[in-house]
Design a protein around this motif. Structure first.
Motif, PDB file in Angstrom:
ATOM      1  N   ALA A   1      -4.471  23.716 -14.237  1.00 25.29           N
ATOM      2  CA  ALA A   1      -5.594  24.526 -13.745  1.00 25.29           C
ATOM      3  C   ALA A   1      -5.192  25.989 -13.849  1.00 25.29           C
ATOM      4  O   ALA A   1      -4.161  26.385 -13.304  1.00 25.29           O
ATOM      5  N   GLN A   2      -5.992  26.787 -14.558  1.00 24.66           N
ATOM      6  CA  GLN A   2      -5.659  28.192 -14.802  1.00 24.66           C
ATOM      7  C   GLN A   2      -6.597  29.114 -14.044  1.00 24.66           C
ATOM      8  O   GLN A   2      -7.804  28.873 -13.964  1.00 24.66           O
ATOM      9  N   THR A   3      -6.032  30.195 -13.516  1.00 25.81           N
ATOM     10  CA  THR A   3      -6.765  31.188 -12.736  1.00 25.81           C
ATOM     11  C   THR A   3      -6.072  32.543 -12.897  1.00 25.81           C
ATOM     12  O   THR A   3      -5.145  32.685 -13.682  1.00 25.81           O
ATOM     13  N   GLY A   4      -6.529  33.527 -12.148  1.00 28.00           N
ATOM     14  CA  GLY A   4      -5.823  34.802 -12.081  1.00 28.00           C
ATOM     15  C   GLY A   4      -6.357  35.912 -12.956  1.00 28.00           C
ATOM     16  O   GLY A   4      -5.745  36.969 -13.040  1.00 28.00           O
TER      17      GLY A   4
ATOM     18  N   PHE B   1     -11.967  39.762 -15.391  1.00 29.93           N
ATOM     19  CA  PHE B   1     -13.227  39.109 -15.768  1.00 29.93           C
ATOM     20  C   PHE B   1     -13.489  37.791 -15.040  1.00 29.93           C
ATOM     21  O   PHE B   1     -14.505  37.155 -15.294  1.00 29.93           O
ATOM     22  N   GLY B   2     -12.605  37.365 -14.169  1.00 29.63           N
ATOM     23  CA  GLY B   2     -12.736  36.056 -13.550  1.00 29.63           C
ATOM     24  C   GLY B   2     -13.199  36.046 -12.110  1.00 29.63           C
ATOM     25  O   GLY B   2     -12.840  35.164 -11.347  1.00 29.63           O
TER      26      GLY B   2
ATOM     27  N   MET C   1     -19.114  34.695 -16.427  1.00 30.98           N
ATOM     28  CA  MET C   1     -17.925  33.885 -16.734  1.00 30.98           C
ATOM     29  C   MET C   1     -17.635  33.765 -18.235  1.00 30.98           C
ATOM     30  O   MET C   1     -16.631  33.201 -18.621  1.00 30.98           O
ATOM     31  N   ARG C   2     -18.474  34.337 -19.090  1.00 29.31           N
ATOM     32  CA  ARG C   2     -18.244  34.207 -20.530  1.00 29.31           C
ATOM     33  C   ARG C   2     -16.933  34.846 -20.975  1.00 29.31           C
ATOM     34  O   ARG C   2     -16.351  34.426 -21.966  1.00 29.31           O
ATOM     35  N   ARG C   3     -16.449  35.846 -20.263  1.00 28.66           N
ATOM     36  CA  ARG C   3     -15.202  36.512 -20.637  1.00 28.66           C
ATOM     37  C   ARG C   3     -14.024  36.086 -19.762  1.00 28.66           C
ATOM     38  O   ARG C   3     -12.909  36.561 -19.958  1.00 28.66           O
ATOM     39  N   ALA C   4     -14.278  35.207 -18.802  1.00 27.79           N
ATOM     40  CA  ALA C   4     -13.199  34.752 -17.911  1.00 27.79           C
ATOM     41  C   ALA C   4     -12.072  34.152 -18.744  1.00 27.79           C
ATOM     42  O   ALA C   4     -12.303  33.351 -19.635  1.00 27.79           O
TER      43      ALA C   4
ATOM     44  N   SER D   1     -10.026  36.142 -20.509  1.00 27.97           N
ATOM     45  CA  SER D   1      -9.640  37.104 -21.544  1.00 27.97           C
ATOM     46  C   SER D   1      -9.119  38.412 -20.961  1.00 27.97           C
ATOM     47  O   SER D   1      -8.756  39.313 -21.705  1.00 27.97           O
ATOM     48  N   GLY D   2      -9.068  38.500 -19.647  1.00 26.41           N
ATOM     49  CA  GLY D   2      -8.660  39.756 -19.027  1.00 26.41           C
ATOM     50  C   GLY D   2      -7.343  39.664 -18.293  1.00 26.41           C
ATOM     51  O   GLY D   2      -6.676  38.632 -18.271  1.00 26.41           O
ATOM     52  N   GLY D   3      -6.977  40.763 -17.703  1.00 27.00           N
ATOM     53  CA  GLY D   3      -5.742  40.869 -16.934  1.00 27.00           C
ATOM     54  C   GLY D   3      -5.950  41.867 -15.814  1.00 27.00           C
ATOM     55  O   GLY D   3      -7.049  42.013 -15.289  1.00 27.00           O
ATOM     56  N   SER D   4      -4.910  42.586 -15.494  1.00 29.21           N
ATOM     57  CA  SER D   4      -4.974  43.599 -14.443  1.00 29.21           C
ATOM     58  C   SER D   4      -4.730  44.971 -15.070  1.00 29.21           C
ATOM     59  O   SER D   4      -4.505  45.077 -16.273  1.00 29.21           O
TER      60      SER D   4
END
Length: 182
Positions: free
Chosen positions: A72-75, A79-80, A86-89, A91-94
Motif C-alpha cells: 500500500a503506497q501513500t505519502g 498531489f495526494g 487524484m489523477r496526479r496522485a 507523481s508528486g513529492g514535497s
C-alpha cells in the motif's frame, strides 16, 4: 562513579532514539498504525519522513496505489490530498530535496516500510509503501525505513486499487493524522 562510567559508555555507543510514527487511517480501514523507524539504517530518509510528519504534511494524504498481496503506497504530499484531483496522485513529492539511496540488508518482509522512488535510485522524497507480503525482489534496491509494530490488521484492510498499477478508484483510505513518537 560506576553508574557515571556506564552512562558515559552508553552515550559513547550512541544508542539511537527510538523514533517512530503513529498513523491514523480512515476509510475502509479505520484505526492507528504504529511504526518503528530505522534511524540507524536510513538516517536521512527517517529525518525527512519525521520532518514531514512533524510539519503535518502527511495529514490528509491518501493511499493512492494499493496492490493486493504486495503493498500500500501513500505519502504524495503534493498531489495526494484527500478531496483533491487524484489523477496526479503518486507523481508528486514535497518541497524538500530528493534523497540519495540508503540501501541496506533489511529484507522487504510483511510490515516493512520502504521509500517509493522513480527509476532513479536517488529520487525518493515523501512517498512510502507498507508491505502486505514479502517481496525479496525489492531487497537492496529500495530504502527500507521502518516496520509496522502495531495495527497491521489496519494495513490489511486498506482499500485495494485496480489494474496492474493498483490505482485506487473512488474514495481512497486517508492518513488523517501522522504523529512522530519517541
Amino acid at each position: 562513579m560506576r553508574k557515571l562510567a556506564l552512562a558515559v559508555g552508553l552515550l559513547a555507543c550512541g544508542p539511537a532514539l527510538a523514533t517512530g510514527l503513529e498513523i491514523d487511517v480512515k476509510g475502509v480501514a479505520n484505526g492507528t498504525i504504529t511504526v518503528d523507524l530505522f534511524e540507524d539504517v536510513a538516517p536521512n530518509h527517517v529525518e525527512q519522513i519525521t520532518a514531514l510528519a512533524a510539519e503535518g504534511a502527511y495529514d490528509g494524504v491518501v493511499f493512492h496505489r494499493v496492490i493486493e498481496g504486495f503493498m500500500a503506497q501513500t505519502g504524495d504530499v503534493e498531489f495526494g490530498r484527500s478531496g483533491g484531483d487524484m489523477r496526479r496522485a503518486g507523481s508528486g513529492g514535497s518541497t524538500r530535496p530528493n534523497l540519495r539511496a540508503e540501501f541496506s540488508d533489511v529484507s522487504f518482509e510483511r510490515g516493512v516500510i520502504g521509500m517509493a522512488r522513480s527509476n532513479d535510485p536517488d529520487s525518493a522524497n515523501s512517498q512510502f509503501f507498507i508491505m502486505f507480503a514479502p517481496a525479496p525482489h525489492l531487497d537492496g534496491s529500495y530504502t527500507a525505513v521502518g516496520r509496522v509494530t502495531g495495527g497491521m490488521e489496519i494495513v490489511d484492510k486498506i482499500k485495494r486499487g485496480r489494474g496492474p498499477n493498483g490505482a485506487v478508484v473512488g474514495t481512497p483510505d486517508t492518513m488523517t493524522a501522522v504523529r512522530v513518537t519517541k
